[in-house]
Design an enzyme around this catalytic site. Structure first.
Site, PDB file in Angstrom:
ATOM      1  N   SER A 126       0.822  -1.206   0.000  1.00 57.64           N
ATOM      2  CA  SER A 126       0.000   0.000   0.000  1.00 57.64           C
ATOM      3  C   SER A 126       0.853   1.251   0.000  1.00 57.64           C
ATOM      4  O   SER A 126       1.964   1.267   0.536  1.00 57.64           O
ATOM      5  CB  SER A 126      -0.892  -0.023   1.254  1.00 57.64           C
ATOM      6  OG  SER A 126      -1.452   1.244   1.483  1.00 57.64           O
ATOM      7  N   TYR A 151      -1.473  -1.111  10.919  1.00 60.00           N
ATOM      8  CA  TYR A 151      -1.800  -1.630   9.570  1.00 60.00           C
ATOM      9  C   TYR A 151      -0.673  -1.258   8.609  1.00 60.00           C
ATOM     10  O   TYR A 151      -0.105  -2.124   7.940  1.00 60.00           O
ATOM     11  CB  TYR A 151      -3.125  -1.058   9.074  1.00 60.00           C
ATOM     12  CG  TYR A 151      -3.277  -1.184   7.583  1.00 60.00           C
ATOM     13  CD1 TYR A 151      -3.033  -0.101   6.738  1.00 60.00           C
ATOM     14  CD2 TYR A 151      -3.616  -2.399   7.001  1.00 60.00           C
ATOM     15  CE1 TYR A 151      -3.124  -0.230   5.363  1.00 60.00           C
ATOM     16  CE2 TYR A 151      -3.715  -2.535   5.627  1.00 60.00           C
ATOM     17  CZ  TYR A 151      -3.465  -1.432   4.813  1.00 60.00           C
ATOM     18  OH  TYR A 151      -3.555  -1.560   3.439  1.00 60.00           O
ATOM     19  N   LYS A 155       2.443  -3.634   6.495  1.00 53.26           N
ATOM     20  CA  LYS A 155       2.791  -3.621   5.067  1.00 53.26           C
ATOM     21  C   LYS A 155       4.293  -3.383   4.905  1.00 53.26           C
ATOM     22  O   LYS A 155       4.964  -4.017   4.094  1.00 53.26           O
ATOM     23  CB  LYS A 155       1.989  -2.545   4.327  1.00 53.26           C
ATOM     24  CG  LYS A 155       0.504  -2.849   4.221  1.00 53.26           C
ATOM     25  CD  LYS A 155       0.245  -4.167   3.507  1.00 53.26           C
ATOM     26  CE  LYS A 155      -1.228  -4.498   3.407  1.00 53.26           C
ATOM     27  NZ  LYS A 155      -1.464  -5.821   2.784  1.00 53.26           N
TER      28      LYS A 155
HETATM   29  C1  WQD Z   1      -9.786   8.528   1.933  1.00 56.53           C
HETATM   30  C2  WQD Z   1     -10.064   9.981   2.278  1.00 56.53           C
HETATM   31  C3  WQD Z   1     -10.420  10.397   4.613  1.00 56.53           C
HETATM   32  C4  WQD Z   1     -14.156   8.200   5.007  1.00 56.53           C
HETATM   33  C5  WQD Z   1      -6.774   3.540   3.646  1.00 56.53           C
HETATM   34  C6  WQD Z   1      -5.539   2.712   3.810  1.00 56.53           C
HETATM   35  C7  WQD Z   1      -5.091   2.206   2.468  1.00 56.53           C
HETATM   36  C8  WQD Z   1      -6.208   1.428   1.886  1.00 56.53           C
HETATM   37  C9  WQD Z   1      -7.434   2.325   1.721  1.00 56.53           C
HETATM   38  C10 WQD Z   1      -6.597  -0.886   2.260  1.00 56.53           C
HETATM   39  C11 WQD Z   1      -9.352  10.423   3.539  1.00 56.53           C
HETATM   40  C12 WQD Z   1     -11.668  10.708   3.811  1.00 56.53           C
HETATM   41  C13 WQD Z   1     -12.996   8.746   4.481  1.00 56.53           C
HETATM   42  C14 WQD Z   1     -15.194   9.053   5.465  1.00 56.53           C
HETATM   43  C15 WQD Z   1     -13.881  10.961   4.827  1.00 56.53           C
HETATM   44  N1  WQD Z   1      -6.498   0.314   2.730  1.00 56.53           N
HETATM   45  N2  WQD Z   1     -12.882  10.097   4.403  1.00 56.53           N
HETATM   46  N3  WQD Z   1     -15.020  10.406   5.356  1.00 56.53           N
HETATM   47  O1  WQD Z   1      -7.319   6.347   4.578  1.00 56.53           O
HETATM   48  O2  WQD Z   1      -6.625   7.049   2.206  1.00 56.53           O
HETATM   49  O3  WQD Z   1      -6.461   4.655   2.868  1.00 56.53           O
HETATM   50  O4  WQD Z   1      -7.786   2.800   3.025  1.00 56.53           O
HETATM   51  O5  WQD Z   1      -6.475  -1.304   1.152  1.00 56.53           O
HETATM   52  O6  WQD Z   1      -3.962   1.384   2.646  1.00 56.53           O
HETATM   53  O7  WQD Z   1      -4.512   3.527   4.334  1.00 56.53           O
HETATM   54  O8  WQD Z   1      -8.682   5.670   2.535  1.00 56.53           O
HETATM   55  O9  WQD Z   1     -11.056   5.793   1.971  1.00 56.53           O
HETATM   56  O10 WQD Z   1     -10.401   5.679   4.422  1.00 56.53           O
HETATM   57  O11 WQD Z   1     -10.010   7.780   3.124  1.00 56.53           O
HETATM   58  O12 WQD Z   1     -13.749  12.193   4.760  1.00 56.53           O
HETATM   59  O13 WQD Z   1     -16.284   8.617   5.962  1.00 56.53           O
HETATM   60  O14 WQD Z   1     -11.457  10.115   2.551  1.00 56.53           O
HETATM   61  O15 WQD Z   1     -10.216  11.407   5.590  1.00 56.53           O
HETATM   62  O16 WQD Z   1      -8.949  11.772   3.356  1.00 56.53           O
HETATM   63  P1  WQD Z   1      -7.233   6.043   3.118  1.00 56.53           P
HETATM   64  P2  WQD Z   1     -10.110   6.171   3.042  1.00 56.53           P
END
Ligand code: WQD
Length: 345
Positions: A126, A151, A155
């Site tokens: 990731s 997490y 990785k």
């Molecule tokens: C994306 C953006 C949140 C939810 C993580 C892991 C990565 C992969 C994907 C596994 C961020 C914002 C999110 C919400 C929001 N994991 N958000 N409201 O954190 O970039 O990546 O998940 O495969 O390895 O690190 O993904 O989709 O959680 O968040 O505002 O209800 O959306 O703050 O900026 P992230 P995400």
């Protein structure tokens, strides 16, 4: 035809990769303990490809069961290892669950490979390993930062275990794929992202809010140093991501790798903010996503997007799906899920 072992193959990225493997003529054995996915995914895959993959309900952390599995399915040409816990927030609350699940599974597979003469290993990593990059877009030689969550740490450590282990086993090779943010669903809407309970990730929360399963989407902060203040990510269509795995397997089978371990960033090279995603989603799907700005989420990276040129040039792979198509596919999947749930009620 070559047989590929796909751990976590009933999961989001795993199931889409199984479809692409079968389309290219590979035989697939899925290993999954169904802790974060549904057995129904096998029917979804079969509806798309006409072939139901072989399925083994085994936990990769269980060495003895995995050894038996390799005995049963001899001549595995390659392993694609997706099976892992992946919720950043949960990993902070349950670090040992994440270290056990995500690392013991890697160690078991690497130990079993030479015993069962399996030479090729694709590892699901990731962009989290980069933390907040100093330079954007981020390339594969960007420094690995101190992980912000267990997490992310699993990785990083997983990559190190692979490098150290293969060095002592010259006959094997590995390709590490660092994903950015996988979203969307297969065009058939037969498979897609199926979060257990309340979604952690943005897109399933967007689609569940749009369909009325969730009252309101919380946008975690708009006071970041970005054009509209919300975080920026590189959102990549899960099918584009899946196709890269097939190319990686073929590259190893054809012995075209240039190093024993190769690492690639799999992103579009396009950074988009949370608010841009919401806005585009509403426009292409002509639906509203009620949302409000709330406080930042602990551990969130401010902005990260890929420089995918190494994967583009070396693998001959490029993300081709448009953002609009990707967001349409996510919505079509959510609508199909709702239809199925209604039919089952
Ligand atoms: C994306 C953006 C949140 C939810 C993580 C892991 C990565 C992969 C994907 C596994 C961020 C914002 C999110 C919400 C929001 N994991 N958000 N409201 O954190 O970039 O990546 O998940 O495969 O390895 O690190 O993904 O989709 O959680 O968040 O505002 O209800 O959306 O703050 O900026 P992230 P995400």
């Amino acid at each position: 035809m070559a047989k590929i072992l796909v751990t976590g193959g009933t999961g989001f990225i795993g199931s889409h990769t199984v479809v692409e493997l079968q389309k290219q003529g590979f035989e697939v054995v899925i290993v999954d303990n169904l802790s974060n996915s549904s057995i129904d995914v096998l029917s979804g895959i079969e509806k798309i490809t006409g072939k139901r993959p072989i399925f083994e309900n085994v936990d990769c952390v269980d060495y003895v069961s995995m050894d038996r599995l390799f005995e049963k399915h001899s001549n595995i040409a390659a392993i694609i290892h997706f099976a892992a816990s992946k919720a950043v927030g949960e990993s902070v609350d349950k670090p040992l669950l994440y270290y056990r699940n995500n690392l013991v599974s890697v160690i078991n597979l690497l130990q079993l490979m030479p015993i069962h003469k399996v030479d090729n290993f694709v590892f699901s990593s990731s962009c989290t390993v980069y933390g907040q990059p100093d330079v954007l877009p981020v390339t594969e030689d960007a420094p690995i930062k101190v992980a912000l969550s267990p997490y992310g740490n699993t990785k990083q450590i997983g990559e190190e275990i692979i490098c150290d282990t293969l060095r002592s086993n010259p006959g094997t090779q590995s390709i590490i794929l660092r994903y950015f943010n996988p979203i969307g669903a297969h065009a058939s809407a037969e498979i897609g992202e199926l979060p257990n309970g309340v979604p952690n990730n943005l897109l399933p929360f967007v689609t569940q809010t749009a369909i009325g399963l969730r009252k309101q989407l919380q946008v975690y902060g708009n006071d970041y140093d970005t054009p509209d203040g919300s975080c920026i990510r590189d959102y990549i269509h899960v099918v584009d991501l899946a196709k890269a795995h097939v190319i990686a397997v073929q590259r190893m089978l054809d012995k075209k790798t240039k190093n024993q371990v190769e690492t690639f960033n799999l992103g579009t090279g396009r950074g988009l903010s949370v608010l841009e995603i919401i806005d585009t989603f509403e426009k292409v799907n002509e639906v509203k996503v009620p949302h409000k700005i709330v406080a930042r989420r602990e551990g969130d990276i401010e902005k990260v997007w890929a420089d995918p040129s190494y994967a583009n040039n070396e693998l001959g792979w490029i993300a081709t799906e448009t953002l609009e198509e990707t967001l349409r596919s996510a919505w079509a999947w959510e609508l199909n899920l709702a239809k199925r749930t209604k039919a089952e009620a």
